[in-house]
Write an enzyme that holds these catalytic residues in place. Structure first.
Site, PDB file in Angstrom:
ATOM      1  N   HIS A 158       0.865  -1.221  -0.018  1.00 23.05           N
ATOM      2  CA  HIS A 158       0.007  -0.015   0.102  1.00 23.05           C
ATOM      3  C   HIS A 158       0.787   1.259  -0.108  1.00 23.05           C
ATOM      4  CE1 HIS A 158      -4.377  -1.346   1.109  1.00 23.05           C
ATOM      5  NE2 HIS A 158      -3.662  -2.313   0.490  1.00 23.05           N
ATOM      6  N   TYR A 171      -9.485   6.062   6.653  1.00 22.16           N
ATOM      7  CA  TYR A 171      -9.737   6.662   7.962  1.00 22.16           C
ATOM      8  C   TYR A 171     -10.630   7.754   8.081  1.00 22.16           C
ATOM      9  CZ  TYR A 171      -5.288   4.175   9.409  1.00 22.16           C
ATOM     10  OH  TYR A 171      -4.340   3.290   9.691  1.00 22.16           O
ATOM     11  N   PRO A 190      -4.427   1.706  18.230  1.00 19.95           N
ATOM     12  CA  PRO A 190      -4.111   0.858  16.953  1.00 19.95           C
ATOM     13  C   PRO A 190      -4.362   1.953  15.816  1.00 19.95           C
ATOM     14  CG  PRO A 190      -6.401  -0.074  17.652  1.00 19.95           C
ATOM     15  CD  PRO A 190      -5.751   0.829  18.754  1.00 19.95           C
ATOM     16  N   LYS A 227       0.717   0.558  14.819  1.00 25.30           N
ATOM     17  CA  LYS A 227       2.087   0.493  15.469  1.00 25.30           C
ATOM     18  C   LYS A 227       2.372  -0.693  16.400  1.00 25.30           C
ATOM     19  CE  LYS A 227       3.696   3.843  13.212  1.00 25.30           C
ATOM     20  NZ  LYS A 227       3.971   3.078  11.775  1.00 25.30           N
ATOM     21  N   TYR A 278       3.555   7.150   9.692  1.00 25.54           N
ATOM     22  CA  TYR A 278       3.019   5.807   9.366  1.00 25.54           C
ATOM     23  C   TYR A 278       3.741   4.728   8.805  1.00 25.54           C
ATOM     24  CZ  TYR A 278      -1.472   3.565   7.928  1.00 25.54           C
ATOM     25  OH  TYR A 278      -2.467   2.396   8.005  1.00 25.54           O
TER      26      TYR A 278
HETATM   27  P1  FAS Z   1       0.519 -10.583  22.333  1.00 24.40           P
HETATM   28  O1  FAS Z   1      -0.504 -10.040  23.343  1.00 24.40           O
HETATM   29  O2  FAS Z   1       0.160 -10.653  21.146  1.00 24.40           O
HETATM   30  O3  FAS Z   1       1.143 -11.924  22.715  1.00 24.40           O
HETATM   31  C1  FAS Z   1       1.462 -12.403  23.942  1.00 24.40           C
HETATM   32  C2  FAS Z   1       1.304 -13.879  24.262  1.00 24.40           C
HETATM   33  O4  FAS Z   1       1.756 -13.976  25.666  1.00 24.40           O
HETATM   34  C3  FAS Z   1      -0.048 -14.344  24.176  1.00 24.40           C
HETATM   35  O5  FAS Z   1      -0.297 -15.534  23.213  1.00 24.40           O
HETATM   36  C4  FAS Z   1      -0.626 -14.676  25.561  1.00 24.40           C
HETATM   37  O6  FAS Z   1      -1.443 -15.858  25.432  1.00 24.40           O
HETATM   38  C5  FAS Z   1       0.837 -15.043  26.188  1.00 24.40           C
HETATM   39  N1  FAS Z   1       0.742 -14.851  27.537  1.00 24.40           N
HETATM   40  C6  FAS Z   1       0.289 -14.084  28.434  1.00 24.40           C
HETATM   41  N2  FAS Z   1       0.421 -13.987  29.681  1.00 24.40           N
HETATM   42  C7  FAS Z   1       1.415 -15.326  29.781  1.00 24.40           C
HETATM   43  C8  FAS Z   1       1.701 -16.084  30.626  1.00 24.40           C
HETATM   44  N3  FAS Z   1       1.671 -15.832  32.158  1.00 24.40           N
HETATM   45  N4  FAS Z   1       2.526 -17.323  30.526  1.00 24.40           N
HETATM   46  C9  FAS Z   1       2.586 -17.601  29.293  1.00 24.40           C
HETATM   47  N5  FAS Z   1       1.933 -17.101  28.179  1.00 24.40           N
HETATM   48  C10 FAS Z   1       1.366 -15.857  28.519  1.00 24.40           C
HETATM   49  N6  FAS Z   1      -1.873  -3.548  16.529  1.00 24.40           N
HETATM   50  C11 FAS Z   1      -1.858  -3.124  15.291  1.00 24.40           C
HETATM   51  O7  FAS Z   1      -0.826  -2.760  14.797  1.00 24.40           O
HETATM   52  N7  FAS Z   1      -3.173  -2.918  14.378  1.00 24.40           N
HETATM   53  C12 FAS Z   1      -4.241  -3.298  14.857  1.00 24.40           C
HETATM   54  O8  FAS Z   1      -5.300  -3.450  14.305  1.00 24.40           O
HETATM   55  C13 FAS Z   1      -4.282  -3.881  16.169  1.00 24.40           C
HETATM   56  N8  FAS Z   1      -5.413  -4.275  16.619  1.00 24.40           N
HETATM   57  C14 FAS Z   1      -5.411  -4.907  18.044  1.00 24.40           C
HETATM   58  C15 FAS Z   1      -6.714  -5.412  18.354  1.00 24.40           C
HETATM   59  C16 FAS Z   1      -6.686  -5.888  19.898  1.00 24.40           C
HETATM   60  C17 FAS Z   1      -8.116  -6.780  20.657  1.00 24.40           C
HETATM   61  C18 FAS Z   1      -5.355  -6.197  20.433  1.00 24.40           C
HETATM   62  C19 FAS Z   1      -5.599  -6.844  22.127  1.00 24.40           C
HETATM   63  C20 FAS Z   1      -4.306  -5.620  20.110  1.00 24.40           C
HETATM   64  C21 FAS Z   1      -4.363  -5.335  18.873  1.00 24.40           C
HETATM   65  N9  FAS Z   1      -3.132  -4.596  18.109  1.00 24.40           N
HETATM   66  C22 FAS Z   1      -2.982  -4.095  17.024  1.00 24.40           C
HETATM   67  C23 FAS Z   1      -1.814  -4.886  18.788  1.00 24.40           C
HETATM   68  C24 FAS Z   1      -1.488  -6.275  18.901  1.00 24.40           C
HETATM   69  O9  FAS Z   1      -1.220  -6.548  17.243  1.00 24.40           O
HETATM   70  C25 FAS Z   1      -0.201  -6.046  19.564  1.00 24.40           C
HETATM   71  O10 FAS Z   1       0.760  -5.242  19.178  1.00 24.40           O
HETATM   72  C26 FAS Z   1       0.543  -7.779  19.146  1.00 24.40           C
HETATM   73  O11 FAS Z   1      -0.354  -8.585  19.488  1.00 24.40           O
HETATM   74  C27 FAS Z   1       1.604  -7.538  20.001  1.00 24.40           C
HETATM   75  O12 FAS Z   1       2.290  -8.820  19.997  1.00 24.40           O
HETATM   76  P2  FAS Z   1       2.967  -9.298  21.447  1.00 24.40           P
HETATM   77  O13 FAS Z   1       3.832  -8.342  21.949  1.00 24.40           O
HETATM   78  O14 FAS Z   1       3.488 -10.696  20.889  1.00 24.40           O
HETATM   79  O15 FAS Z   1       1.796  -9.608  22.407  1.00 24.40           O
HETATM   80  C1  PHB Z   2      -6.314  -3.618  10.474  1.00 26.94           C
HETATM   81  O1  PHB Z   2      -6.382  -3.747   9.320  1.00 26.94           O
HETATM   82  O2  PHB Z   2      -6.644  -4.295  11.438  1.00 26.94           O
HETATM   83  C2  PHB Z   2      -5.700  -2.380  10.852  1.00 26.94           C
HETATM   84  C3  PHB Z   2      -5.422  -1.424   9.797  1.00 26.94           C
HETATM   85  C4  PHB Z   2      -4.869  -0.051  10.073  1.00 26.94           C
HETATM   86  C5  PHB Z   2      -5.000   0.306  11.461  1.00 26.94           C
HETATM   87  C6  PHB Z   2      -5.254  -0.495  12.421  1.00 26.94           C
HETATM   88  C7  PHB Z   2      -5.986  -1.846  12.275  1.00 26.94           C
HETATM   89  O3  PHB Z   2      -4.540   1.281  11.865  1.00 26.94           O
END
Ligand code: FAS
Ligand code: PHB
Length: 404
Positions: A72, A201, A293, A297, A385
């Protein structure tokens, strides 16, 4: 049992670190609380920075993202009924982002780890850290009802916002910074064609909306909803009706609705922990910081933390140098705070705040007007971005990875 690095968490941060360490011959074990299917079932990020793709390449798992990911070169901002394109590619000196879901990144990393025969203990419970302030940490956990112990050189806390690693650092050592937003994102995934080939957006009187995608046949949409909103109170029909009300006529006409494959509400917050290291324990990804989000990032920051940590541990084992380890927290936090600032700014610009008032609303409109009429302002948006450079020996952030 003994290993060199114990990684807590099999999300993208933990899996990417495990794969990078493996490429450098550094033995590691991952402990994950949930099952692999549960981890894959979480629908989260969708946009990868060039730097993240480079790190996936170095880990040997970037080929599917490069083949199937959607490059993109621009995004659109919709406000006051009109769409304005931000030419990310032209404004950032030729850089772009790639749309490729976090679920697929996680799947690629899981498959590579399994193929390499690396140890991943899923359904590991009651993880407890001991001796991280010494030279030989111990990690205790239970699995299948039996108590187990891992001795190691280092522990990587990649266990997300609700994990155990950050909580095991003495409160006297940690400083946290937090901003909670008065709204969340209601997200829907559907097997319908996206309304546009680029992300839209939208800042509308009814609130923020985002039109994104996972492929040419799978769409991802978000609506700003009040904090405390329950996903159960949103039928698919209610979601599509509200999304239509927040789109411009062209997008509204192009919108194809369908049954939701996934529907969830994510609260929005900014959160940073300092420092990101305690002795031989390192925090990476959501374990250390959370961003709204809006700026896409979260996943990308997790990847850059892991890039810095990989470089630090590789230097320790190869060069017997502690420079990367000693500098890890400072290096991460400079990039983290720049991304936290951008995510906060873009969230503040594109969402409707209940307490903004008439003056606050006029300021938001003036900022949007300035953004689309000033090359300097839109260049600032574009360079943030697409992702700020990482400046490591392994991925210089300009899309030219150097081999370890
Ligand atoms: P994660 O939270 O992905 O992974 C952590 C892992 O540790 C999990 O699998 C968990 O089960 C495990 N864990 C936790 N406690 C533990 C313990 N005590 N023992 C063992 N394992 C344990 N980012 C974007 O850039 N764009 C988005 O659109 C976006 N949407 C999101 C929507 C939601 C609902 C959430 C919660 C986050 C979103 N994010 C988004 C951010 C997301 O993508 C995170 O930045 C990303 O998952 C980070 O990855 P990790 O740091 O690996 O953490
Ligand atoms: C997504 O596709 O999940 C997405 C894309 C851009 C954002 C957040 C989420 O800023």
């Amino acid at each position: 049992m003994r290993t060199q690095v114990v990684i807590i968490g099999a999300g993208p941060a933990g899996l990417l670190l495990g794969q990078l360490l493996h490429t450098a011959g550094i033995d590691n074990v991952i402990l994950e609380r949930k099952t692999g299917d549960y981890v894959l079932g979480r629908i989260r990020a969708g946009v990868l920075e060039q730097t993240t793709l480079d790190l996936l390449d170095i880990a040997g798992v970037g080929s599917r993202a490069r083949a199937e990911g959607l490059p993109h070169e621009g995004i659109e901002l919709l406000f006051q009924g009109a769409r304005h394109r931000i030419d990310l590619h032209a404004l950032s000196g030729g850089r772009r982002v790639t749309v490729y879901g976090q679920t697929e990144v996680t799947r690629d990393l899981m498959e590579a780890r399994k193929a390499a025969g690396l140890a991943t203990f899923y359904e590991a419970e009651d993880v407890r850290l001991e001796g991280t302030d010494g030279n030989s940490p111990t990690v205790h956990f239970t699995r299948g009802g039996g108590a187990q112990t891992l001795r190691c050189d280092f522990v990587a806390g990649c266990d997300g916002f609700h994990g155990v690693a950050r909580q095991s650092i003495p409160g006297s050592v940690l400083q946290t910074y937090e901003r909670a937003y008065p709204f969340g994102w209601l997200g829907v995934l559907a097997d319908t064609p996206p309304v546009s080939h680029e992300l839209i957006y939208a800042n509308t009187p009814r609130g923020f909306a985002l039109c994104s995608m996972r492929s040419e046949t799978r769409s991802r949409y978000y609506l700003q909803v009040p904090v405390g909103e329950r996903v159960e109170s949103w039928s698919d029909e209610a979601f599509w009706t509200e999304l239509r009300a927040r789109l411009d006529p062209e997008a509204r006409d192009r919108l194809v609705v369908g049954p939701s494959l996934e529907k969830s509400i994510a609260p929005l917050r900014s959160f940073v922990t300092e420092p990101m290291r305690f002795g031989r324990l390192f925090l990476a990804g959501d374990a250390a910081h959370i961003v709204p989000p809006t700026g896409a990032k979260g996943l990308n920051l997790a990847a850059s933390d892991v890039g810095f940590l990989f470089e630090a541990l590789a230097d320790h084992y190869r060069e017997h140098s502690s420079a990367g380890i000693d500098f890890y927290s400072q290096r991460c936090l400079q990039r983290v705070w720049r991304a936290v600032r951008f995510s906060w700014w873009f969230t503040s610009l594109m969402h409707r705040f209940p307490d903004a008032g008439e003056f606050g609303q006029k300021i938001q409109e003036a900022e949007l007007d300035y953004l689309i009429s000033s090359q300097a302002a839109s260049t600032s948006l574009a360079e943030n971005y697409v992702g700020l450079p990482m400046n490591t020996r392994y991925a210089d952030g300009a899309g030219a990875p150097m081999r370890p």
